[in-house]
Write an enzyme that holds these catalytic residues in place. Sequence first.
Site, mmCIF file in Angstrom:
data_model
loop_
_atom_site.group_PDB
_atom_site.id
_atom_site.type_symbol
_atom_site.label_atom_id
_atom_site.label_comp_id
_atom_site.label_asym_id
_atom_site.label_seq_id
_atom_site.Cartn_x
_atom_site.Cartn_y
_atom_site.Cartn_z
ATOM 1 C CG ASP A 137 7.744 4.051 4.248
ATOM 2 O OD1 ASP A 137 7.116 2.998 4.448
ATOM 3 O OD2 ASP A 137 8.619 4.164 3.393
ATOM 4 C CB CYS B 144 -2.221 -4.800 -10.200
ATOM 5 S SG CYS B 144 -3.408 -5.709 -9.171
ATOM 6 C CB CYS C 173 3.625 -8.973 -11.107
ATOM 7 S SG CYS C 173 5.059 -9.275 -10.049
ATOM 8 C CB CYS D 18 8.204 -7.793 -4.649
ATOM 9 S SG CYS D 18 7.810 -6.062 -4.957
#
Length: 351
Positions: A141, A201, A205, A221
Amino acid sequence: MDPPEGISEKAKLKQRLLGQAQAEGFAAMGICRPDAIPQAAARLAAYVAEGRHGQMGWMAERMHWRGDPVALWAEAQSVIMLAEPYQPAGDPLAVLDRPDLGAVAAYAQGKDYHDLVKRRLKRLGRWLLDQAGGEIKVFVDTAPVMEKPLAEAAGLGWQGKHTNLLSRDLGNWFFLGAIFTTLDLPPDVPERQHCGRCTACLDACPTGAFPAPFQLDARRCVSYLTIEHKGPVDADLRPLLGNRIYGCDDCLAVCPWNKFAVQARDIGYAHRVGAPALADLVGLDDAAFRAMFAGSPIKRIGRDRMVRNVLYAIGNSGLADLVPQVVPLVDDPDPAVADAARWALARLGAV
Protein backbone atom coordinates in the site's frame (compact mmCIF):
# COMPACT_ATOMS: atom_id res chain seq x y z
CA MET A 1 -1.00 -31.62 -1.08
CA ASP A 2 1.78 -32.53 -3.49
CA PRO A 3 1.61 -31.15 -7.05
CA PRO A 4 0.30 -33.69 -9.61
CA GLU A 5 2.74 -35.51 -11.84
CA GLY A 6 3.35 -34.27 -15.37
CA ILE A 7 3.36 -30.53 -14.75
CA SER A 8 6.36 -28.26 -15.17
CA GLU A 9 8.76 -27.42 -12.37
CA LYS A 10 7.57 -23.81 -12.47
CA ALA A 11 3.98 -24.93 -12.09
CA LYS A 12 4.96 -27.20 -9.20
CA LEU A 13 6.71 -24.31 -7.49
CA LYS A 14 3.64 -22.13 -7.97
CA GLN A 15 1.38 -24.75 -6.40
CA ARG A 16 3.68 -25.13 -3.44
CA LEU A 17 3.82 -21.34 -3.13
CA LEU A 18 0.02 -21.21 -3.02
CA GLY A 19 0.00 -23.81 -0.26
CA GLN A 20 2.55 -21.83 1.72
CA ALA A 21 0.59 -18.60 1.19
CA GLN A 22 -2.53 -20.25 2.56
CA ALA A 23 -0.55 -21.60 5.50
CA GLU A 24 0.58 -18.03 6.24
CA GLY A 25 -3.04 -16.89 6.37
CA PHE A 26 -3.60 -15.42 2.92
CA ALA A 27 -6.99 -16.25 1.43
CA ALA A 28 -6.02 -16.11 -2.24
CA MET A 29 -3.01 -15.76 -4.53
CA GLY A 30 -2.58 -14.84 -8.18
CA ILE A 31 0.37 -14.08 -10.45
CA CYS A 32 0.80 -11.70 -13.35
CA ARG A 33 3.63 -10.19 -15.37
CA PRO A 34 4.88 -6.71 -14.42
CA ASP A 35 3.78 -5.46 -17.85
CA ALA A 36 0.23 -6.85 -17.47
CA ILE A 37 -1.43 -3.46 -16.88
CA PRO A 38 -0.45 -1.34 -19.91
CA GLN A 39 -3.61 0.77 -19.57
CA ALA A 40 -2.78 1.88 -16.02
CA ALA A 41 -0.36 4.69 -16.82
CA ALA A 42 -2.77 6.53 -19.14
CA ARG A 43 -5.68 6.14 -16.71
CA LEU A 44 -3.59 7.44 -13.83
CA ALA A 45 -2.37 10.39 -15.90
CA ALA A 46 -5.95 11.31 -16.83
CA TYR A 47 -7.07 10.99 -13.21
CA VAL A 48 -4.34 13.35 -12.02
CA ALA A 49 -4.88 15.76 -14.91
CA GLU A 50 -8.54 16.10 -13.88
CA GLY A 51 -7.46 16.90 -10.33
CA ARG A 52 -9.46 14.03 -8.85
CA HIS A 53 -6.52 13.04 -6.64
CA GLY A 54 -7.02 16.18 -4.53
CA GLN A 55 -4.12 16.87 -2.19
CA MET A 56 -2.49 13.47 -2.77
CA GLY A 57 0.51 14.95 -4.51
CA TRP A 58 2.45 11.71 -4.20
CA MET A 59 0.27 10.29 -6.98
CA ALA A 60 1.64 12.85 -9.43
CA GLU A 61 5.18 12.86 -8.06
CA ARG A 62 5.70 9.12 -8.54
CA MET A 63 3.38 8.59 -11.49
CA HIS A 64 6.11 7.03 -13.66
CA TRP A 65 6.68 4.20 -11.19
CA ARG A 66 3.05 3.86 -10.17
CA GLY A 67 1.78 3.57 -13.73
CA ASP A 68 4.43 1.08 -14.89
CA PRO A 69 5.62 -1.71 -12.57
CA VAL A 70 8.44 -2.43 -15.02
CA ALA A 71 9.84 1.03 -14.32
CA LEU A 72 9.65 0.36 -10.59
CA TRP A 73 11.90 -2.70 -10.86
CA ALA A 74 13.05 -3.68 -14.33
CA GLU A 75 14.50 -7.02 -13.21
CA ALA A 76 11.18 -8.36 -11.94
CA GLN A 77 9.66 -11.18 -13.99
CA SER A 78 6.56 -11.93 -11.93
CA VAL A 79 4.22 -10.14 -9.54
CA ILE A 80 2.64 -12.32 -6.87
CA MET A 81 -0.57 -10.72 -5.58
CA LEU A 82 -2.06 -11.89 -2.30
CA ALA A 83 -5.37 -11.23 -0.56
CA GLU A 84 -5.78 -11.08 3.22
CA PRO A 85 -9.34 -10.89 4.59
CA TYR A 86 -10.49 -8.50 7.32
CA GLN A 87 -14.28 -8.90 7.22
CA PRO A 88 -15.92 -7.00 10.11
CA ALA A 89 -17.76 -9.11 12.66
CA GLY A 90 -20.99 -7.10 12.55
CA ASP A 91 -22.75 -4.52 10.41
CA PRO A 92 -20.24 -1.68 9.99
CA LEU A 93 -23.04 0.75 9.07
CA ALA A 94 -25.00 0.28 12.31
CA VAL A 95 -22.89 2.95 14.05
CA LEU A 96 -24.19 5.58 11.62
CA ASP A 97 -27.41 5.58 13.68
CA ARG A 98 -25.47 6.51 16.84
CA PRO A 99 -24.67 10.25 16.63
CA ASP A 100 -22.81 10.14 19.96
CA LEU A 101 -20.23 7.72 18.52
CA GLY A 102 -17.55 8.09 15.87
CA ALA A 103 -17.68 5.75 12.87
CA VAL A 104 -14.26 4.25 12.05
CA ALA A 105 -13.69 2.21 8.89
CA ALA A 106 -13.52 -1.52 9.61
CA TYR A 107 -9.99 -1.90 8.26
CA ALA A 108 -8.67 0.63 10.81
CA GLN A 109 -10.25 -0.80 13.94
CA GLY A 110 -7.51 -3.31 14.67
CA LYS A 111 -3.74 -3.24 14.43
CA ASP A 112 -2.09 -1.50 11.50
CA TYR A 113 -2.62 -3.74 8.48
CA HIS A 114 0.60 -2.49 6.89
CA ASP A 115 2.57 -4.24 9.64
CA LEU A 116 0.46 -7.41 9.71
CA VAL A 117 0.41 -7.97 5.95
CA LYS A 118 4.05 -7.05 5.39
CA ARG A 119 5.18 -9.45 8.11
CA ARG A 120 3.38 -12.29 6.32
CA LEU A 121 4.68 -11.20 2.92
CA LYS A 122 8.25 -11.22 4.18
CA ARG A 123 7.87 -14.72 5.61
CA LEU A 124 6.38 -15.98 2.36
CA GLY A 125 9.10 -14.20 0.38
CA ARG A 126 11.84 -15.79 2.47
CA TRP A 127 10.25 -19.20 1.87
CA LEU A 128 10.32 -18.55 -1.88
CA LEU A 129 13.96 -17.47 -1.77
CA ASP A 130 14.89 -20.61 0.17
CA GLN A 131 13.04 -22.82 -2.32
CA ALA A 132 13.99 -21.25 -5.63
CA GLY A 133 16.44 -18.39 -5.16
CA GLY A 134 16.09 -15.18 -7.12
CA GLU A 135 15.35 -11.78 -5.62
CA ILE A 136 12.19 -10.26 -4.18
CA LYS A 137 10.65 -6.96 -3.12
CA VAL A 138 7.49 -6.79 -0.99
CA PHE A 139 4.92 -3.99 -1.04
CA VAL A 140 1.85 -3.13 1.03
CA ASP A 141 0.00 0.00 0.00
CA THR A 142 2.68 2.60 0.79
CA ALA A 143 4.88 2.08 -2.30
CA PRO A 144 4.10 3.38 -5.83
CA VAL A 145 2.38 0.14 -6.83
CA MET A 146 -1.12 -0.04 -8.36
CA GLU A 147 -2.24 -3.08 -6.40
CA LYS A 148 -5.81 -3.23 -7.65
CA PRO A 149 -5.07 -3.36 -11.41
CA LEU A 150 -2.27 -5.85 -10.75
CA ALA A 151 -4.59 -8.01 -8.64
CA GLU A 152 -7.18 -7.93 -11.42
CA ALA A 153 -4.51 -8.97 -13.94
CA ALA A 154 -3.48 -11.77 -11.57
CA GLY A 155 -7.03 -13.11 -11.44
CA LEU A 156 -7.79 -12.25 -7.81
CA GLY A 157 -10.85 -10.19 -8.68
CA TRP A 158 -12.00 -7.11 -10.53
CA GLN A 159 -12.30 -3.42 -9.76
CA GLY A 160 -15.96 -2.83 -9.06
CA LYS A 161 -18.03 0.24 -9.79
CA HIS A 162 -16.72 1.67 -6.49
CA THR A 163 -13.16 1.14 -7.83
CA ASN A 164 -12.29 -1.26 -5.00
CA LEU A 165 -11.32 -4.84 -5.74
CA LEU A 166 -14.10 -7.43 -5.67
CA SER A 167 -13.85 -11.19 -5.63
CA ARG A 168 -16.46 -13.86 -6.24
CA ASP A 169 -14.83 -15.84 -3.43
CA LEU A 170 -14.01 -13.07 -0.94
CA GLY A 171 -16.40 -10.16 -1.47
CA ASN A 172 -14.50 -6.91 -0.99
CA TRP A 173 -13.29 -7.08 2.60
CA PHE A 174 -9.63 -7.86 2.00
CA PHE A 175 -6.22 -6.21 1.85
CA LEU A 176 -3.75 -6.66 -0.98
CA GLY A 177 -0.05 -7.36 -0.78
CA ALA A 178 2.50 -7.78 -3.57
CA ILE A 179 5.72 -9.71 -3.95
CA PHE A 180 7.78 -8.75 -6.97
CA THR A 181 10.27 -11.45 -7.91
CA THR A 182 12.93 -12.10 -10.53
CA LEU A 183 11.60 -15.65 -10.83
CA ASP A 184 9.57 -16.50 -13.93
CA LEU A 185 6.35 -18.01 -12.56
CA PRO A 186 3.28 -19.08 -14.57
CA PRO A 187 0.76 -16.20 -14.69
CA ASP A 188 -2.95 -16.56 -13.99
CA VAL A 189 -5.85 -15.58 -16.22
CA PRO A 190 -7.09 -12.01 -15.56
CA GLU A 191 -10.52 -11.70 -13.95
CA ARG A 192 -13.39 -9.93 -15.72
CA GLN A 193 -15.92 -7.76 -13.92
CA HIS A 194 -19.15 -9.25 -12.59
CA CYS A 195 -21.02 -6.17 -11.34
CA GLY A 196 -23.79 -6.42 -13.92
CA ARG A 197 -26.51 -3.80 -13.47
CA CYS A 198 -25.94 -3.42 -9.73
CA THR A 199 -25.38 0.15 -8.52
CA ALA A 200 -25.66 -0.46 -4.77
CA CYS A 201 -22.21 0.95 -4.03
CA LEU A 202 -22.79 4.09 -6.11
CA ASP A 203 -26.18 4.71 -4.52
CA ALA A 204 -24.80 4.29 -1.00
CA CYS A 205 -22.09 6.96 -1.25
CA PRO A 206 -23.07 9.77 1.15
CA THR A 207 -21.17 12.47 -0.76
CA GLY A 208 -21.71 11.46 -4.39
CA ALA A 209 -18.03 10.71 -4.93
CA PHE A 210 -18.63 8.57 -8.04
CA PRO A 211 -19.12 10.73 -11.15
CA ALA A 212 -19.75 7.52 -13.11
CA PRO A 213 -19.46 3.76 -12.54
CA PHE A 214 -15.84 2.69 -12.11
CA GLN A 215 -14.77 6.31 -11.48
CA LEU A 216 -13.95 7.97 -8.16
CA ASP A 217 -13.42 11.65 -7.41
CA ALA A 218 -11.35 11.54 -4.25
CA ARG A 219 -12.16 15.16 -3.49
CA ARG A 220 -15.68 14.08 -2.48
CA CYS A 221 -14.78 10.72 -0.92
CA VAL A 222 -15.26 10.49 2.85
CA SER A 223 -12.15 8.33 3.22
CA TYR A 224 -10.06 10.95 1.46
CA LEU A 225 -11.65 13.86 3.32
CA THR A 226 -11.18 12.34 6.79
CA ILE A 227 -7.71 10.86 6.21
CA GLU A 228 -5.79 12.54 3.39
CA HIS A 229 -7.28 16.03 3.19
CA LYS A 230 -5.43 18.67 5.20
CA GLY A 231 -7.09 21.83 6.45
CA PRO A 232 -10.81 22.63 6.52
CA VAL A 233 -13.23 20.45 4.57
CA ASP A 234 -15.56 22.36 2.23
CA ALA A 235 -18.59 23.58 4.16
CA ASP A 236 -21.07 21.91 1.79
CA LEU A 237 -19.50 18.49 2.42
CA ARG A 238 -19.32 18.64 6.21
CA PRO A 239 -22.98 17.76 6.86
CA LEU A 240 -22.63 14.75 4.56
CA LEU A 241 -19.84 13.27 6.70
CA GLY A 242 -22.33 12.42 9.44
CA ASN A 243 -20.41 10.80 12.30
CA ARG A 244 -17.71 9.28 10.10
CA ILE A 245 -14.41 10.31 11.70
CA TYR A 246 -11.95 7.98 9.93
CA GLY A 247 -12.70 6.45 6.57
CA CYS A 248 -15.99 5.12 5.26
CA ASP A 249 -17.42 1.63 4.72
CA ASP A 250 -20.68 2.51 2.96
CA CYS A 251 -19.83 1.44 -0.60
CA LEU A 252 -18.05 -1.69 0.61
CA ALA A 253 -20.72 -2.79 3.07
CA VAL A 254 -23.63 -2.79 0.61
CA CYS A 255 -21.94 -4.94 -2.06
CA PRO A 256 -23.94 -8.15 -2.70
CA TRP A 257 -20.73 -10.09 -3.31
CA ASN A 258 -19.99 -9.86 0.41
CA LYS A 259 -22.17 -12.93 0.92
CA PHE A 260 -18.98 -14.78 0.00
CA ALA A 261 -16.73 -12.76 2.34
CA VAL A 262 -14.20 -14.68 4.41
CA GLN A 263 -13.63 -14.08 8.11
CA ALA A 264 -10.34 -12.46 9.15
CA ARG A 265 -7.81 -15.06 10.28
CA ASP A 266 -5.46 -12.76 12.17
CA ILE A 267 -6.56 -11.77 15.67
CA GLY A 268 -4.84 -8.44 15.02
CA TYR A 269 -7.88 -7.39 13.00
CA ALA A 270 -10.22 -7.94 15.95
CA HIS A 271 -11.98 -4.72 16.86
CA ARG A 272 -9.88 -2.71 19.30
CA VAL A 273 -10.87 0.86 18.48
CA GLY A 274 -14.51 0.07 17.80
CA ALA A 275 -16.81 3.08 17.71
CA PRO A 276 -15.39 5.54 20.27
CA ALA A 277 -17.57 8.14 21.98
CA LEU A 278 -17.15 11.60 20.46
CA ALA A 279 -16.99 13.00 23.99
CA ASP A 280 -13.88 10.91 24.64
CA LEU A 281 -12.11 12.17 21.52
CA VAL A 282 -12.85 15.86 21.23
CA GLY A 283 -10.54 16.86 24.11
CA LEU A 284 -7.52 14.83 23.02
CA ASP A 285 -4.14 16.51 23.00
CA ASP A 286 -1.27 15.14 20.96
CA ALA A 287 0.07 12.83 23.69
CA ALA A 288 -3.36 11.40 24.48
CA PHE A 289 -4.06 10.87 20.78
CA ARG A 290 -0.79 8.97 20.32
CA ALA A 291 -1.46 6.81 23.35
CA MET A 292 -5.02 5.98 22.30
CA PHE A 293 -4.12 5.02 18.72
CA ALA A 294 -0.68 3.46 19.17
CA GLY A 295 -0.29 0.55 16.75
CA SER A 296 -3.35 1.66 14.76
CA PRO A 297 -3.40 3.02 11.19
CA ILE A 298 -5.39 5.93 12.62
CA LYS A 299 -2.21 7.37 14.13
CA ARG A 300 -1.06 8.55 10.70
CA ILE A 301 -3.55 11.44 10.55
CA GLY A 302 -2.41 13.02 13.81
CA ARG A 303 -4.34 14.71 16.60
CA ASP A 304 -5.36 17.84 14.70
CA ARG A 305 -7.04 16.07 11.81
CA MET A 306 -8.78 13.62 14.13
CA VAL A 307 -10.18 16.37 16.36
CA ARG A 308 -11.25 18.29 13.26
CA ASN A 309 -13.20 15.23 12.10
CA VAL A 310 -14.70 14.73 15.56
CA LEU A 311 -15.89 18.33 15.62
CA TYR A 312 -17.63 17.86 12.27
CA ALA A 313 -19.33 14.78 13.73
CA ILE A 314 -20.38 16.72 16.82
CA GLY A 315 -21.77 19.46 14.60
CA ASN A 316 -23.84 16.82 12.81
CA SER A 317 -24.92 15.06 16.01
CA GLY A 318 -27.54 17.49 17.31
CA LEU A 319 -26.23 16.75 20.83
CA ALA A 320 -26.21 20.06 22.69
CA ASP A 321 -24.65 18.46 25.78
CA LEU A 322 -21.33 18.32 23.88
CA VAL A 323 -21.19 22.12 23.52
CA PRO A 324 -19.07 22.69 26.67
CA GLN A 325 -16.36 20.41 25.29
CA VAL A 326 -16.35 22.23 21.96
CA VAL A 327 -16.11 25.79 23.26
CA PRO A 328 -12.41 25.68 24.31
CA LEU A 329 -11.41 24.50 20.83
CA VAL A 330 -12.51 27.75 19.23
CA ASP A 331 -9.06 29.02 20.28
CA ASP A 332 -7.17 25.88 19.24
CA PRO A 333 -3.71 26.56 17.75
CA ASP A 334 -4.62 24.53 14.66
CA PRO A 335 -6.70 26.74 12.32
CA ALA A 336 -8.71 23.82 10.93
CA VAL A 337 -9.64 22.64 14.43
CA ALA A 338 -10.65 26.15 15.49
CA ASP A 339 -12.72 26.55 12.33
CA ALA A 340 -14.40 23.17 12.88
CA ALA A 341 -15.21 24.13 16.48
CA ARG A 342 -16.92 27.36 15.37
CA TRP A 343 -18.85 25.42 12.72
CA ALA A 344 -19.96 22.78 15.23
CA LEU A 345 -21.18 25.41 17.70
CA ALA A 346 -23.14 27.15 14.95
CA ARG A 347 -24.73 23.83 13.91
CA LEU A 348 -25.70 23.14 17.51
CA GLY A 349 -27.20 26.61 17.88
CA ALA A 350 -24.68 27.65 20.51
CA VAL A 351 -23.58 30.90 18.83
